[in-house]
Scaffold this motif. Structure first.
Motif, PDB file in Angstrom:
ATOM      1  N   GLN A   1       0.864  -1.185   0.000  1.00  0.00           N
ATOM      2  CA  GLN A   1       0.000   0.000   0.000  1.00  0.00           C
ATOM      3  C   GLN A   1       0.900   1.234   0.000  1.00  0.00           C
ATOM      4  OE1 GLN A   1      -3.232  -0.357  -0.202  1.00  0.00           O
ATOM      5  NE2 GLN A   1      -3.537  -2.459   0.477  1.00  0.00           N
ATOM      6  N   VAL A   2       0.515   2.242  -0.764  1.00  0.00           N
ATOM      7  CA  VAL A   2       1.237   3.512  -0.764  1.00  0.00           C
ATOM      8  C   VAL A   2       0.435   4.495   0.077  1.00  0.00           C
ATOM      9  CG1 VAL A   2       2.121   5.414  -2.168  1.00  0.00           C
ATOM     10  CG2 VAL A   2       2.245   3.063  -3.028  1.00  0.00           C
ATOM     11  N   TYR A   3       1.111   5.151   1.026  1.00  0.00           N
ATOM     12  CA  TYR A   3       0.442   6.088   1.926  1.00  0.00           C
ATOM     13  C   TYR A   3       0.865   7.517   1.609  1.00  0.00           C
ATOM     14  CZ  TYR A   3      -0.827   2.034   4.755  1.00  0.00           C
ATOM     15  OH  TYR A   3      -1.349   0.835   5.190  1.00  0.00           O
ATOM     16  N   VAL A   4      -0.008   8.445   1.973  1.00  0.00           N
ATOM     17  CA  VAL A   4       0.295   9.852   1.773  1.00  0.00           C
ATOM     18  C   VAL A   4       1.605  10.192   2.484  1.00  0.00           C
ATOM     19  CG1 VAL A   4      -1.085  10.567   3.773  1.00  0.00           C
ATOM     20  CG2 VAL A   4      -0.668  12.189   1.925  1.00  0.00           C
ATOM     21  N   GLY A   5       2.473  10.950   1.802  1.00  0.00           N
ATOM     22  CA  GLY A   5       3.765  11.333   2.360  1.00  0.00           C
ATOM     23  C   GLY A   5       4.911  10.435   1.943  1.00  0.00           C
ATOM     24  N   ASP A   6       4.621   9.264   1.331  1.00  0.00           N
ATOM     25  CA  ASP A   6       5.690   8.370   0.879  1.00  0.00           C
ATOM     26  C   ASP A   6       6.485   8.984  -0.273  1.00  0.00           C
ATOM     27  OD1 ASP A   6       5.254   6.258   2.614  1.00  0.00           O
ATOM     28  OD2 ASP A   6       3.891   5.204   1.269  1.00  0.00           O
TER      29      ASP A   6
ATOM     30  N   THR B   1       7.930  12.541  -4.809  1.00  0.00           N
ATOM     31  CA  THR B   1       8.208  12.806  -3.396  1.00  0.00           C
ATOM     32  C   THR B   1       6.935  13.223  -2.667  1.00  0.00           C
ATOM     33  OG1 THR B   1       8.795  15.113  -3.851  1.00  0.00           O
ATOM     34  CG2 THR B   1      10.580  13.494  -3.898  1.00  0.00           C
ATOM     35  N   ALA B   2       6.824  12.775  -1.403  1.00  0.00           N
ATOM     36  CA  ALA B   2       5.699  13.136  -0.526  1.00  0.00           C
ATOM     37  C   ALA B   2       4.379  13.048  -1.276  1.00  0.00           C
ATOM     38  CB  ALA B   2       5.912  14.539   0.051  1.00  0.00           C
ATOM     39  N   VAL B   3       4.061  11.849  -1.757  1.00  0.00           N
ATOM     40  CA  VAL B   3       2.876  11.675  -2.603  1.00  0.00           C
ATOM     41  C   VAL B   3       1.602  11.943  -1.817  1.00  0.00           C
ATOM     42  CG1 VAL B   3       3.968  10.070  -4.206  1.00  0.00           C
ATOM     43  CG2 VAL B   3       2.812   9.176  -2.171  1.00  0.00           C
ATOM     44  N   THR B   4       0.567  12.338  -2.547  1.00  0.00           N
ATOM     45  CA  THR B   4      -0.764  12.578  -2.003  1.00  0.00           C
ATOM     46  C   THR B   4      -1.776  11.955  -2.973  1.00  0.00           C
ATOM     47  OG1 THR B   4      -1.225  14.643  -3.201  1.00  0.00           O
ATOM     48  CG2 THR B   4       0.071  14.817  -1.163  1.00  0.00           C
ATOM     49  N   PRO B   5      -3.067  11.966  -2.631  1.00  0.00           N
ATOM     50  CA  PRO B   5      -4.060  11.479  -3.593  1.00  0.00           C
ATOM     51  C   PRO B   5      -4.045  12.219  -4.934  1.00  0.00           C
ATOM     52  CG  PRO B   5      -5.018  11.486  -1.415  1.00  0.00           C
ATOM     53  CD  PRO B   5      -3.662  12.143  -1.281  1.00  0.00           C
ATOM     54  N   ASN B   6      -3.409  13.397  -4.989  1.00  0.00           N
ATOM     55  CA  ASN B   6      -3.264  14.083  -6.285  1.00  0.00           C
ATOM     56  C   ASN B   6      -2.396  13.295  -7.256  1.00  0.00           C
ATOM     57  OD1 ASN B   6      -4.833  16.259  -5.448  1.00  0.00           O
ATOM     58  ND2 ASN B   6      -3.078  17.403  -4.682  1.00  0.00           N
ATOM     59  N   ASN B   7      -1.578  12.375  -6.726  1.00  0.00           N
ATOM     60  CA  ASN B   7      -0.745  11.526  -7.577  1.00  0.00           C
ATOM     61  C   ASN B   7      -1.474  10.271  -8.045  1.00  0.00           C
ATOM     62  OD1 ASN B   7       1.510  12.696  -5.344  1.00  0.00           O
ATOM     63  ND2 ASN B   7       2.069  12.851  -7.493  1.00  0.00           N
ATOM     64  N   ASN B   8      -2.702  10.067  -7.581  1.00  0.00           N
ATOM     65  CA  ASN B   8      -3.477   8.915  -8.029  1.00  0.00           C
ATOM     66  C   ASN B   8      -3.751   9.001  -9.523  1.00  0.00           C
ATOM     67  OD1 ASN B   8      -3.561   8.016  -5.416  1.00  0.00           O
ATOM     68  ND2 ASN B   8      -5.731   8.434  -5.070  1.00  0.00           N
ATOM     69  N   GLY B   9      -3.590   7.881 -10.202  1.00  0.00           N
ATOM     70  CA  GLY B   9      -3.883   7.871 -11.629  1.00  0.00           C
ATOM     71  C   GLY B   9      -3.090   6.806 -12.351  1.00  0.00           C
ATOM     72  N   VAL B  10      -3.098   6.903 -13.674  1.00  0.00           N
ATOM     73  CA  VAL B  10      -2.459   5.903 -14.524  1.00  0.00           C
ATOM     74  C   VAL B  10      -1.177   6.474 -15.116  1.00  0.00           C
ATOM     75  CG1 VAL B  10      -2.724   4.517 -16.620  1.00  0.00           C
ATOM     76  CG2 VAL B  10      -4.654   4.801 -15.054  1.00  0.00           C
ATOM     77  N   TYR B  11      -0.078   5.725 -14.956  1.00  0.00           N
ATOM     78  CA  TYR B  11       1.235   6.120 -15.464  1.00  0.00           C
ATOM     79  C   TYR B  11       1.645   5.161 -16.585  1.00  0.00           C
ATOM     80  CZ  TYR B  11       1.620   9.063 -11.320  1.00  0.00           C
ATOM     81  OH  TYR B  11       1.403  10.018 -10.347  1.00  0.00           O
TER      82      TYR B  11
ATOM     83  N   TYR C   1       0.121   1.604 -15.595  1.00  0.00           N
ATOM     84  CA  TYR C   1       0.307   1.276 -14.187  1.00  0.00           C
ATOM     85  C   TYR C   1      -0.556   2.232 -13.366  1.00  0.00           C
ATOM     86  CZ  TYR C   1       2.265   0.621  -9.567  1.00  0.00           C
ATOM     87  OH  TYR C   1       2.409   0.370  -8.220  1.00  0.00           O
ATOM     88  N   ALA C   2      -1.456   1.683 -12.564  1.00  0.00           N
ATOM     89  CA  ALA C   2      -2.355   2.503 -11.742  1.00  0.00           C
ATOM     90  C   ALA C   2      -1.772   2.683 -10.350  1.00  0.00           C
ATOM     91  CB  ALA C   2      -3.728   1.855 -11.665  1.00  0.00           C
ATOM     92  N   LEU C   3      -1.554   3.923  -9.941  1.00  0.00           N
ATOM     93  CA  LEU C   3      -1.040   4.240  -8.608  1.00  0.00           C
ATOM     94  C   LEU C   3      -2.185   4.745  -7.741  1.00  0.00           C
ATOM     95  CD1 LEU C   3       1.393   4.652  -6.662  1.00  0.00           C
ATOM     96  CD2 LEU C   3       1.548   6.989  -7.549  1.00  0.00           C
ATOM     97  N   THR C   4      -2.317   4.147  -6.551  1.00  0.00           N
ATOM     98  CA  THR C   4      -3.327   4.581  -5.587  1.00  0.00           C
ATOM     99  C   THR C   4      -2.641   4.945  -4.282  1.00  0.00           C
ATOM    100  OG1 THR C   4      -5.003   3.128  -6.548  1.00  0.00           O
ATOM    101  CG2 THR C   4      -5.411   3.934  -4.323  1.00  0.00           C
ATOM    102  N   VAL C   5      -2.827   6.188  -3.849  1.00  0.00           N
ATOM    103  CA  VAL C   5      -2.250   6.679  -2.597  1.00  0.00           C
ATOM    104  C   VAL C   5      -3.368   6.756  -1.558  1.00  0.00           C
ATOM    105  CG1 VAL C   5      -1.028   8.561  -1.456  1.00  0.00           C
ATOM    106  CG2 VAL C   5      -0.517   8.008  -3.846  1.00  0.00           C
ATOM    107  N   LEU C   6      -3.210   6.018  -0.463  1.00  0.00           N
ATOM    108  CA  LEU C   6      -4.199   6.051   0.612  1.00  0.00           C
ATOM    109  C   LEU C   6      -3.997   7.296   1.468  1.00  0.00           C
ATOM    110  CD1 LEU C   6      -4.104   2.325   1.815  1.00  0.00           C
ATOM    111  CD2 LEU C   6      -5.751   3.393   0.272  1.00  0.00           C
ATOM    112  N   ASN C   7      -5.083   8.013   1.726  1.00  0.00           N
ATOM    113  CA  ASN C   7      -4.999   9.214   2.556  1.00  0.00           C
ATOM    114  C   ASN C   7      -5.091   8.820   4.035  1.00  0.00           C
ATOM    115  OD1 ASN C   7      -4.724  11.978   2.976  1.00  0.00           O
ATOM    116  ND2 ASN C   7      -6.930  12.281   3.101  1.00  0.00           N
TER     117      ASN C   7
END
Length: 364
Positions: free
Chosen positions: A16-21, A55-65, A77-83
């Protein structure tokens, strides 16, 4: 004819990717070459390296790369950042996010349960290494020694075996300069105070520090710290400092020296919703006004006044607890895959009244 498949992979390989990672996306293919084109939600990006550091990811980084090399495009590749915040906390016992060559520091791991099934790792470049974990079961904490060796930056984290529980990630960066601009290792959160320190290796007498944001001077004084009292996203930028100093403890007539630090990025983010403690006559109440509906239980923690690095999880899981022991209390809400932010800290101290007995002696 060989067929090459292009893929986007995530490092560290977090469940899981968390906010701030801090995470890195890698565009990799045997026979692939640079430059690399990147796409985010279908839009072409200016980044051209095969590594994309977020850096310091947030839900704004959610999406397809997606990435492209030599006309070949990767699978999405779908990235999901948990808030939310992860289950365990990794933090330095001292120091910030920047270290000099050859330096190292201890990172302390705190978990709610026992530590026997936890392991720690470091990502340097694209390679992951396992680290030795020094466990102190009595104090309910563990320590890893973090060093960068030849790497310019490295990300450290810990996880529990066989389950998707992990700590936050701590990123440390290396400088080759005597003067360092040192931000905190944890992400800067909206509305909170952020301290940026101008540190000179070897501990000389600091006579003057000039702080810069995006190469523009913002503070000049004899203080070694620039403090942002109420951080907002307008404070985002690259910060550096220019130090004037002398090694007067080595020689009274030590020569005055001046040097610039490297620039360090500061990124202010909205963190996960935070729990709040309120006090009543005989106990404490925990609430989280902005938590999602799936945050249904409460975790309470107690810390002794004389050992702030040791945290004990209390057995209570209701919103209200009765307190008797002196110390520091905080709470957070369990939201399934992660937690709310910790609440404010409540300090409870018992004051004992002293009774004086006065004896009057009557003389006859």
């Amino acid at each position: 004819m060989s067929v090459f498949f292009l893929s986007v992979t995530l490092r560290p390989k977090f469940p899981q990717v968390y906010v701030g990672d801090d995470v890195t996306l890698i565009c990799n293919r045997k026979g692939g070459s640079k430059p690399t084109r990147w796409f985010f939600n279908g839009a072409s990006q200016t980044h051209e390296d095969y590594l994309m550091l977020l850096t310091a990811v947030t839900p704004n980084n959610n999406g397809v790369y997606e990435c492209e090399q030599d006309g070949t495009k990767s699978e999405p590749y779908a990235l999901t950042v948990l808030n939310l915040e992860p289950h365990a906390q990794l933090s330095p016992s001292v120091g910030g996010a920047v270290m000099t060559i050859g330096d190292g520091r201890n990172l302390m791991l705190q978990v709610d349960d026992d530590l026997k099934d936890w392991s720690c790792f470091v990502l340097m470049g694209v390679s992951t290494y396992r680290l030795a974990l020094d466990v102190d079961e009595k104090m309910k904490r563990a320590v890893i020694f973090a060093e960068l060796k030849e790497a310019k930056r490295a990300t450290f984290w810990c996880k529990k075996k066989k389950v998707d529980l992990r700590s936050n990630a701590v990123t440390l960066k290396k400088t080759e300069r005597m003067v360092m601009l040192v931000p905190p290792v944890i992400p800067a959160l909206q509305g909170e105070s952020v301290a940026l320190r101008c540190v000179v290796w070897g501990g000389p007498e600091l006579e003057k520090a000039v702080f810069y944001k995006d190469k523009t001077p913002i503070q000049s004084s004899a203080e070694d710290t620039y403090t942002i009292t109420n951080a907002t996203q307008s404070d985002n930028g690259n910060y550096s400092c220019h130090a004037t100093y002398r090694f007067s403890h080595i020689s009274f007539v030590g020569a005055q020296k001046e040097e610039d630090s490297d620039a360090q990025e500061l990124k202010v983010i909205d963190g996960p919703p935070a729990a709040v403690i309120s006090a009543s006559t005989n106990g404490l109440q925990c609430s989280c006004p902005h938590c999602p509906a799936n945050c249904t239980s409460y975790h309470w923690y107690h810390t002794l006044f004389n050992d702030t690095h040791t945290r004990r999880k209390l057995p209570e899981n209701d919103a209200f607890i009765i307190i008797e022991d002196e110390g520091l209390y905080k709470c957070r809400m369990d939201c399934g895959k992660g937690f709310s932010r910790f609440s404010n800290v409540y300090s409870y101290k018992v004051f004992y009244a002293m009774l004086f007995c006065v004896v009057f002696i009557k003389h006859f």
